[in-house]
Design an enzyme around this catalytic site. Structure first.
Site, short mmCIF file in Angstrom:
data_model
loop_
_atom_site.label_atom_id
_atom_site.label_comp_id
_atom_site.label_asym_id
_atom_site.label_seq_id
_atom_site.Cartn_x
_atom_site.Cartn_y
_atom_site.Cartn_z
CE LYS A 199 -6.10 -6.38 10.60
NZ LYS A 199 -5.20 -6.74 11.70
CG ASP A 255 -1.78 1.18 1.38
OD1 ASP A 255 -1.59 2.16 0.63
OD2 ASP A 255 -2.68 1.16 2.25
CE1 TYR A 299 -3.63 -1.66 11.28
CE2 TYR A 299 -4.22 0.66 11.09
CZ TYR A 299 -4.36 -0.65 10.68
OH TYR A 299 -5.20 -0.95 9.64
C1 F6R Z 1 -7.91 -0.47 7.59
C2 F6R Z 1 -7.70 0.85 6.98
C3 F6R Z 1 -8.64 1.95 7.28
C4 F6R Z 1 -7.98 3.01 8.18
C5 F6R Z 1 -8.96 4.16 8.50
C6 F6R Z 1 -8.29 5.28 9.29
O1 F6R Z 1 -6.91 -1.37 7.20
O2 F6R Z 1 -6.73 1.05 6.28
O3 F6R Z 1 -9.85 1.49 7.82
O4 F6R Z 1 -7.52 2.41 9.36
O5 F6R Z 1 -9.45 4.72 7.30
O6 F6R Z 1 -7.17 5.67 8.59
P1 F6R Z 1 -6.14 6.79 9.08
O7 F6R Z 1 -5.73 6.43 10.50
O8 F6R Z 1 -5.02 6.70 8.08
O9 F6R Z 1 -6.88 8.10 9.01
MG MG Z 2 -4.07 2.20 3.07
MG MG Z 3 -4.95 -2.15 1.82
#
Ligand code: F6R
Ligand code: MG
Ligand code: MG
Length: 364
Positions: A231, A11, A228
């Site tokens: 995923k 990603d 974190y």
């Molecule tokens: C799960 C994922 C999304 C982010 C969520 C918050 O794998 O990528 O659900 O966790 O959109 O994202 P941030 O913390 O980057 O604003």
């Molecule tokens: Mg992402």
């Molecule tokens: Mg992804």
């Protein structure tokens, strides 16, 4: 002809949010892959995306864990990150956890599934790519494909599959692996496979010939980074036909949706929805988790494909059931088992909330 099939994914920026990939980023990846093909490093390549993950599917003759191939993937992701940064995509470069390449992308953020084999008369492979879930998501479908006669009738009636398959399983917490023979040891094996957050299938072998049948990415981003990141969004390569399960036996487990960990903020259980390529976009509550299946015939290393195998109305009912499961689980909001147990959530406010409230806790 000895061929290595390498699938390396990362990603490197989402468009919009974490939902999907931007075409300019994928275009940059194609340019890099094309020049490596012209130089003779790659026999062939296919660039695609599943949600916010860019996927480099490559064939070559350098073997697994080859430094040149891994460096090519790393450099491609670094260049794509530049494009992502210019567009200010969300989380540009999020899976590139190291400052510089050091010999092998394993442990540096990207997910890797690779296998080397002698190309058969007709070499059929299926590459599964998932978004918003973790590597253990393959445990249940792979078990059904390679060990469950209710799914794979070939295990019962095809003599070249009748002796079964060997499963290599990794303990992702302790970085240890063990091999189980199916069907003889399935009861022991399921003690582990049934707990996919800790134990993931890495490889499967045809028992009689010891030929590679399946290979999965098992990299856990959170364990690599210690925090974190996103995923793992795993990939899995499965060889098909002949002594391996037929295409239909390989796709069949996805006809009844599996519940996996991931989804919003990597902290929920949700259905793994099999979708055609154009629907690999995680929009509802950042999901639900998705899987695509790209089918190829490999011909002297050339990737003839990709055939979009879930673009079939036969999977409509699985998608419908996945939506019903999604509705059902969403009604639970922040409660388990929709929300993951405390120790498995990828986001948590527990330490700060606990610290604030510590003086108010009384002994009972
Ligand atoms: C799960 C994922 C999304 C982010 C969520 C918050 O794998 O990528 O659900 O966790 O959109 O994202 P941030 O913390 O980057 O604003
Ligand atoms: Mg992402
Ligand atoms: Mg992804």
């Amino acid at each position: 002809m000895e061929i290595t099939l390498s699938v390396i994914k990362a990603d490197i920026g989402g468009y919009v949010g974490h939902s999907s990939s931007h075409p300019d980023v994928l275009q940059k990846a194609k340019e890099y892959m094309e020049s490596a093909k012209k130089q003779g490093l790659l026999i062939d390549y296919h660039v695609t995306a599943c949600g916010d993950d860019a996927q480099l599917i490559m064939t070559h003759q350098k073997g697994e864990d080859n430094e040149q191939i891994h460096k090519l993937a790393w450099d491609t992701f670094v260049e794509c990150t530049e494009v992502a940064k210019k567009l200010k995509l969300h989380g540009a470069g999020q899976d590139l956890l190291a400052d510089a390449f050091s010999g092998n992308v394993r442990g540096m953020g990207p997910g890797v599934a690779e296998m080397q084999f002698t190309e058969r008369q007709a070499e059929t492979v299926i590459i599964f790519m998932a978004d918003k879930t973790a590597s253990g998501a393959w445990n249940l479908p792979l078990y059904k494909m390679f060990a469950d006669p209710f799914n794979t009738i070939g295990l019962v009636i095809a003599s070249n599959m009748h002796s079964g398959f060997a499963f290599e399983v990794e303990d992702v917490m302790e970085a240890k692996k063990i091999k189980f023979n199916a069907p003889e040891e399935i009861y022991d094996m399921l003690v582990f496979l049934g707990s996919p957050s800790r134990y993931s299938i890495t490889n499967i072998f045809h028992k009689e010939s010891n030929e590679i049948a399946a290979a999965c990415s098992t990299q856990h981003l959170a364990l690599i980074a210690g925090r974190y990141i996103g995923k793992d969004d795993p990939v899995c390569i499965v060889r098909s036909q002949g002594k391996f399960p037929a295409v239909g036996e390989i796709l069949e487990p996805f006809a009844s949706p599996n519940i996996v960990e991931g989804w919003m903020r990597g902290s929920h259980h949700g259905p793994l929805m099999p979708v055609p390529f154009h629907n690999a976009r995680a929009t509802r509550f950042d999901g639900p988790p998705r899987v695509i299946a790209a089918g190829f015939q490999i011909t002297e290393g050339k990737l003839v494909g990709a055939n979009d195998l879930f673009a079939d109305p036969a999977f409509d009912e699985a998608r419908h059931q996945a939506n019903l499961l999604a509705d059902f689980l969403r009604r639970m909001g922040p409660f388990e088992p929709h929300r993951l147990p405390l120790e498995q959530m990828e986001y948590t406010t527990m330490p700060e909330v606990m610290k604030k409230l510590a003086p108010r806790f009384q002994s009972v």
